[in-house]
Motif scaffolding. Structure first.
Motif, short mmCIF file in Angstrom:
data_model
loop_
_atom_site.label_atom_id
_atom_site.label_comp_id
_atom_site.label_asym_id
_atom_site.label_seq_id
_atom_site.Cartn_x
_atom_site.Cartn_y
_atom_site.Cartn_z
N PHE A 197 82.43 -60.52 105.14
CA PHE A 197 82.78 -59.14 104.84
C PHE A 197 82.50 -58.24 106.04
O PHE A 197 82.40 -58.70 107.17
CB PHE A 197 82.02 -58.68 103.59
CG PHE A 197 82.12 -59.64 102.44
CD1 PHE A 197 83.35 -60.09 102.00
CD2 PHE A 197 80.98 -60.13 101.82
CE1 PHE A 197 83.46 -60.99 100.94
CE2 PHE A 197 81.07 -61.04 100.77
CZ PHE A 197 82.30 -61.47 100.33
N ASP A 198 82.38 -56.95 105.78
CA ASP A 198 82.03 -55.98 106.82
C ASP A 198 81.33 -54.82 106.14
O ASP A 198 81.05 -54.86 104.93
CB ASP A 198 83.27 -55.52 107.61
CG ASP A 198 84.36 -54.94 106.73
OD1 ASP A 198 84.04 -54.06 105.89
OD2 ASP A 198 85.52 -55.34 106.85
N TYR A 218 90.80 -70.01 103.02
CA TYR A 218 89.46 -69.88 102.46
C TYR A 218 89.36 -68.65 101.56
O TYR A 218 88.84 -68.72 100.44
CB TYR A 218 88.44 -69.79 103.60
CG TYR A 218 87.06 -69.35 103.17
CD1 TYR A 218 86.16 -70.25 102.62
CD2 TYR A 218 86.66 -68.02 103.33
CE1 TYR A 218 84.89 -69.84 102.23
CE2 TYR A 218 85.39 -67.60 102.95
CZ TYR A 218 84.51 -68.52 102.40
OH TYR A 218 83.26 -68.10 102.02
N ALA A 219 89.85 -67.52 102.04
CA ALA A 219 89.73 -66.27 101.29
C ALA A 219 90.40 -66.37 99.93
O ALA A 219 89.83 -65.95 98.91
CB ALA A 219 90.32 -65.12 102.10
N ARG A 220 91.60 -66.90 99.88
CA ARG A 220 92.31 -66.99 98.61
C ARG A 220 91.67 -68.04 97.69
O ARG A 220 91.72 -67.90 96.46
CB ARG A 220 93.79 -67.28 98.86
CG ARG A 220 94.46 -66.15 99.64
CD ARG A 220 95.96 -66.20 99.61
NE ARG A 220 96.54 -65.12 100.39
CZ ARG A 220 96.70 -63.87 99.97
NH1 ARG A 220 96.31 -63.55 98.73
NH2 ARG A 220 97.22 -62.94 100.75
N MET A 256 87.94 -60.13 103.64
CA MET A 256 87.92 -61.54 104.05
C MET A 256 89.07 -61.86 104.98
O MET A 256 88.91 -62.60 105.97
CB MET A 256 87.94 -62.45 102.81
CG MET A 256 86.65 -62.38 102.01
SD MET A 256 86.48 -63.74 100.81
CE MET A 256 87.75 -63.30 99.62
N LEU A 257 90.25 -61.33 104.70
CA LEU A 257 91.40 -61.59 105.55
C LEU A 257 91.25 -60.94 106.92
O LEU A 257 91.83 -61.41 107.91
CB LEU A 257 92.69 -61.10 104.88
CG LEU A 257 93.11 -61.84 103.61
CD1 LEU A 257 94.35 -61.19 103.02
CD2 LEU A 257 93.37 -63.32 103.90
N SER A 258 90.46 -59.86 106.99
CA SER A 258 90.27 -59.16 108.25
C SER A 258 89.15 -59.73 109.10
O SER A 258 89.02 -59.37 110.28
CB SER A 258 89.97 -57.67 107.97
OG SER A 258 91.03 -57.06 107.28
#
Length: 228
Positions: free
Chosen positions: A10-11, A119-121, A143-145
């Motif tokens: 995450f961020d 992974y994210a999906r 997650m995609l970022s």
């Protein structure tokens, strides 16, 4: 000072509901978000040292979720005199087993090879309980970022982390443990292994109760801060 430490992958935006309520700082960790890139392996000690440099000589309340909780415990292990209290959400103090360590290393290689999307999906349904579409969209976007090499480097560092229970007992501080009732990664029985002053279970949340049930999460944090 309240320091919010995000999880993987995450961020700092995962703490948006908390930043709206509390006077806190929430940096992007090395290899994530807008922070400096990372590759290879980022040790837990490196994350802790990065955070220590943000607020030198300031007593801290550390709030970390998942990997962020492990980084908070690593900070406490390295700088116990600087920690006033800990808030540990959906995390574990135990070191990896032989198998789980290898699983992390394999996942790191997979992230480097495939990028974040598969992974994210795959894990989204474990990160957020069904029915919370707004939180799920936010989590998927984070997650995609995430930079794949930074995320992979963190996984390699997590694979080698120590067991934090000894240092938590050696230097006790007020500790709040929060967990989502539907968390498959760190269920209640796991988080209760952390030496804690208070344990709060948030019903209907999975691995990210701060986003899934922000009012309940924030209320638990506020009560703890007021008491300590």
């Amino acid at each position: 000072m309240l320091l919010l430490i995000h999880g993987h992958p995450f961020d700092r935006t995962m703490w948006t509901p908390q930043l709206a309520r509390f006077d806190a700082i929430a940096p992007d960790l090395r290899g994530y978000g807008t922070a400096e890139p990372a590759s290879g392996k980022t040790a837990m000690s490196t994350f802790a040292d990065d955070l220590a440099a943000l607020a030198p000589d300031v007593p801290l309340v550390l709030c970390g979720l998942s990997m962020g909780g492990q980084i908070a415990m690593e900070f406490h292990r390295r700088y116990p005199e600087r920690v006033r209290a800990l808030i540990l959400a959906d995390t574990t103090a135990r070191a990896e087993t032989t198998q789980s360590r290898q699983d992390r290393l394999d996942m790191a290689d997979r992230l480097s090879r495939e990028g974040m999307e598969p992974y994210a999906r795959e894990v989204l349904s474990k990160m957020v309980a069904p029915g919370n579409n707004e939180a799920a969209e936010h989590v998927l976007k984070m997650m995609l970022s995430a930079p794949p090499e930074g995320a992979a480097a963190a996984q390699r560092g997590r694979a080698d982390r120590p067991d934090y229970r000894e240092s938590l007992r050696a230097h006790p501080v007020p500790t709040l443990v929060v967990v989502g009732s539907e968390d498959e990664y760190t269920p209640l029985d796991e988080v209760k292994l952390i030496p804690a002053t208070h344990v709060v279970e948030i019903r209907g949340a999975a691995h990210l109760p701060n986003l899934e049930r922000p009012e309940e999460f924030n209320d638990a944090v506020a009560r703890f801060l007021a008491a300590h």
